[in-house]
Design a protein around this motif. Structure first.
Motif, short mmCIF file in Angstrom:
data_model
loop_
_atom_site.label_atom_id
_atom_site.label_comp_id
_atom_site.label_asym_id
_atom_site.label_seq_id
_atom_site.Cartn_x
_atom_site.Cartn_y
_atom_site.Cartn_z
N LEU A 73 -7.70 13.51 -14.54
CA LEU A 73 -8.00 13.11 -13.17
C LEU A 73 -9.35 12.37 -13.10
O LEU A 73 -9.48 11.38 -12.40
CB LEU A 73 -8.02 14.32 -12.23
N LEU A 96 3.44 11.08 -8.69
CA LEU A 96 2.88 11.41 -10.01
C LEU A 96 1.87 12.56 -9.90
O LEU A 96 1.89 13.51 -10.68
CB LEU A 96 2.21 10.17 -10.62
N GLY A 97 0.98 12.46 -8.90
CA GLY A 97 -0.04 13.49 -8.72
C GLY A 97 0.58 14.85 -8.43
O GLY A 97 0.15 15.86 -8.99
N ALA A 98 1.61 14.86 -7.58
CA ALA A 98 2.24 16.13 -7.21
C ALA A 98 2.91 16.77 -8.42
O ALA A 98 2.82 17.98 -8.63
CB ALA A 98 3.25 15.90 -6.10
N ALA A 139 -9.57 3.86 -11.10
CA ALA A 139 -9.32 3.35 -9.75
C ALA A 139 -10.53 2.58 -9.24
O ALA A 139 -10.41 1.47 -8.70
CB ALA A 139 -8.95 4.49 -8.80
N PHE A 143 -8.65 8.86 -14.25
CA PHE A 143 -7.95 8.05 -13.26
C PHE A 143 -8.89 7.63 -12.13
O PHE A 143 -8.81 6.51 -11.62
CB PHE A 143 -6.75 8.80 -12.69
N GLY A 144 -9.77 8.55 -11.72
CA GLY A 144 -10.74 8.22 -10.68
C GLY A 144 -11.63 7.06 -11.11
O GLY A 144 -11.86 6.12 -10.35
N SER A 185 3.95 1.65 -0.99
CA SER A 185 4.65 1.94 -2.24
C SER A 185 3.67 2.46 -3.29
O SER A 185 4.02 3.38 -4.05
CB SER A 185 5.41 0.71 -2.76
N GLY A 186 2.45 1.92 -3.30
CA GLY A 186 1.45 2.45 -4.23
C GLY A 186 1.15 3.92 -3.96
O GLY A 186 1.07 4.74 -4.88
N VAL A 187 1.02 4.24 -2.67
CA VAL A 187 0.71 5.63 -2.30
C VAL A 187 1.86 6.56 -2.69
O VAL A 187 1.64 7.66 -3.22
CB VAL A 187 0.41 5.74 -0.79
N ILE A 198 4.13 6.13 -5.09
CA ILE A 198 4.17 6.32 -6.55
C ILE A 198 3.06 7.29 -6.99
O ILE A 198 3.29 8.25 -7.71
CB ILE A 198 3.99 4.96 -7.28
N GLY A 199 1.83 7.03 -6.51
CA GLY A 199 0.69 7.86 -6.90
C GLY A 199 0.87 9.30 -6.47
O GLY A 199 0.59 10.23 -7.24
N ALA A 200 1.36 9.48 -5.22
CA ALA A 200 1.51 10.85 -4.71
C ALA A 200 2.55 11.61 -5.51
O ALA A 200 2.36 12.79 -5.84
CB ALA A 200 1.91 10.81 -3.23
N ILE A 230 0.84 -1.20 0.00
CA ILE A 230 0.00 0.00 0.00
C ILE A 230 0.87 1.25 0.00
O ILE A 230 0.68 2.17 -0.80
CB ILE A 230 -0.93 0.00 1.23
N ALA A 247 0.25 18.21 -10.68
CA ALA A 247 -0.41 19.39 -10.11
C ALA A 247 0.48 20.62 -10.13
O ALA A 247 -0.02 21.74 -10.25
CB ALA A 247 -0.87 19.10 -8.69
#
Lengths: 470, 92
Positions: free
Chosen positions: A89, A69-71, A96, A92-93, A61-63, A65-67, A59, A74
């Motif tokens: 976005l 990319l998202g940052a 998910a 992606f929502g 590592s997923g967070v 990676i996602g954070a 979890i 943005a």
């Protein structure tokens, strides 16, 4: 422990509700979003306490990676490209949620009953349509593909057929959850459906499409909440779902078209033949009925000539459109406005609800250029003021200022509420050429005696105007 | 259980409608990106799916779901606050 988790979900739901409530004013909005972020954090941390959750490494590592990319997205995104960002976005929502549905399917396939299977299948349907639809919208906005509608024979029939087949597959899976091929067929057809419903919609209708996909991404989250019996997912998903619906309604109203018309109309294809002659037609003006007799010719001027009018003007209203975004002219526009204000002219901005490629697009661009938001006036509030305005400056807007929407029942945009720039003493229209807007509709505003066309790149023109005002 | 979920869904939809009707057009773009971030709440579902500890396709799908949901949450909230910071009132 379970009580504690449920309570944190309640907190999160309340924080989202307050976050949206605080969006009713630009002053409270940042506080609201901060609150929502806190709510989201609590909900996720509480979920980690769930006894079924054991593999924290995965979890985390997923967070991460996602954070990351998202940052990056943005912070890197330009304000003019915000519609693309939101489209992505949304997608992606949806993805998910669909992935959550698929994971649940494969985890409990052996003992799935009809109800959970239906919720999974619906999540897949909505999620995949949101994903592929958003990707097409993204591609159109990013100009990776043409913005014009893609139309082919039997299109609606085909879409309807696909939609019916997804329903049939959902029905089949409800009784036969073991049928993995049917599941993959559902994934494939839903994805195809998302592409097919967005390709016939033109670039100018993107505000509606993005709003609608925003709604779908919320619905997908709510649907995944039904799978997991998870309250916070259902509540937040429905909140977002209704947000998108309201925005699509507002956008449709601002174009005087029904949602059905936007989705199935194929509006914006280049079929509408121009009714009025191009610029050169002044010589034989009498034979072209759609051109007002008194003004068969287009009056064009230079930025320097325009500046002379600005020097005398007491009040100016600036009307921005998508063209301003394309030309990245918002900062130069702000410079011009400052010059005008320095000489004592009142400057305001008139914002049409569908100006730009997404709801509120122009407001964000001008806010980025440091224009105070109390100078950005909505259409309904400013429309009566044009009569007493010396100069209206139209920058890259076309259909939203077309008086034909009021006067010409033949016009495809007849009945659409417009900004009444033609009522001001002088209208300056900045445009690259006489080419009509996205819908291929001629604009009689350009032929009016009180209109002055200034051809060229919007940014360069505005720069020259500001220079001449020094 | 189903009727309870449906009740929540319907009530929340109405609540959302009331709340969002009050958002001025000025803030419609931040509203969309903010709503986007909120719909990233599906991260909760993704965490549940990824964290089971069972090997196989389900946790892989869950892992991917965590990535995409987090992009939504982090990207959505960050870009929203970036935009909201730009809205300033003029000197009066």
């Amino acid at each position: 422990m379970d009580q504690l988790i449920q309570f944190s979900y309640l907190l999160a739901s309340v924080s989202f509700i307050l976050g949206l409530k605080f969006l009713s004013s630009p002053e409270t909005a940042p506080r609201g979003m901060l609150l929502s972020q806190g709510g989201m954090f609590i909900a996720v941390v509480a979920t980690l306490l769930n006894y079924g959750v054991v593999s924290y490494g995965m979890i985390l590592s997923g967070v991460i990676i996602g954070a990351a990319l998202g940052a990056v997205m943005a912070t890197k995104i330009k304000m003019t490209d915000m519609p693309q960002m939101v489209a992505l976005l949304n997608g992606f929502g949806g993805l998910a949620s669909a992935l959550v549905g698929a994971a649940e399917f494969f985890r409990s396939q052996s003992n799935l009953t009809a109800y959970p299977m239906i919720t999974i299948a619906l999540t897949i349907l909505i999620g995949m349509v949101t994903l592929t639809g958003s990707l097409v919208a993204f591609a159109k906005l990013q100009e990776l593909m043409k913005g014009a509608p893609i139309i082919f024979p039997f299109q609606h029939g085909l879409n309807f057929l696909f939609f019916i087949s997804t329903l049939a597959l959902i029905g089949y899976l409800a009784f036969m959850p073991a049928a993995t091929p049917a599941f993959w067929a559902l994934v494939a057809i839903s994805s195809l459906l998302g592409i097919l419903v967005v390709i016939p919609i033109g670039g100018g209708d993107m505000p509606v499409v993005i709003s609608l996909l925003n709604s779908y991404s919320g619905m997908a989250a709510a649907a995944s909440g039904f799978i997991l019996n998870n309250n916070v997912l259902i509540i937040s998903g429905s909140l977002v779902g209704s947000a998108g619906i309201i925005l699509s309604q507002l956008m449709c109203k601002a174009m005087n078209r029904s949602l059905t018309n936007v989705l199935f109309g194929g509006f914006g294809q280049v079929t509408a033949a121009p009714k009025t002659p191009p610029v050169s037609a002044g010589s034989d003006g009498g034979s072209k009925p759609a051109v007002p007799e008194a003004a068969p010719e287009v009056r064009s001027g230079t930025p320097q000539e325009a500046a002379e009018f600005f020097k005398k003007a007491k009040s100016v209203i600036i009307v921005p459109g998508y063209g301003m975004a394309v030309a990245q002219a918002q900062h130069t526009v702000k410079d011009l406005a400052e010059r005008l204000e320095k000489q004592g002219t009142e400057v305001r901005y008139a914002i049409h609800p569908v100006a730009g490629r997404m709801p509120g697009h122009m407001n964000v661009l001008l806010a980025e250029a440091n224009v105070p938001y109390d100078k950005l006036i909505d259409m309904d509030e400013i429309n009566d003021d044009f009569e007493d305005t010396d100069v209206s400056l139209v920058i890259g807007a076309n259909d939203v200022v077309n008086p034909g929407a009021d006067t010409d029942p033949e016009s495809p945009i007849y009945g659409m509420p417009i900004l009444h720039v033609d009522r001001s003493k002088l209208v300056m229209v900045l445009k690259r050429s006489m080419k009509p807007g996205f819908a291929g509709i001629e604009n009689e505003l350009f032929y009016k005696p009180n209109t002055m066309m200034i051809f060229g790149d919007a940014k360069g023109t505005v720069e020259q105007m500001a220079e001449a005002l020094k | 259980m189903l009727i309870f979920s449906i009740t929540l869904f319907v009530l929340a939809t109405f609540l959302g409608y009331e709340l969002i009707s009050r958002v001025p057009p000025l803030l419609h773009t931040p509203l969309m990106s903010g709503a986007n971030a909120i719909s990233g709440i599906t991260l909760v579902g993704a965490v549940l799916a990824a964290g089971t500890g069972e090997a196989g396709i389900s946790s892989t799908l869950g892992f991917l779901a965590v990535i995409f949901a987090t992009i939504n949450v982090v990207g959505g909230f960050m870009v929203t606050s970036r935009m909201l910071k730009m809205f300033k009132k003029g000197p009066r």
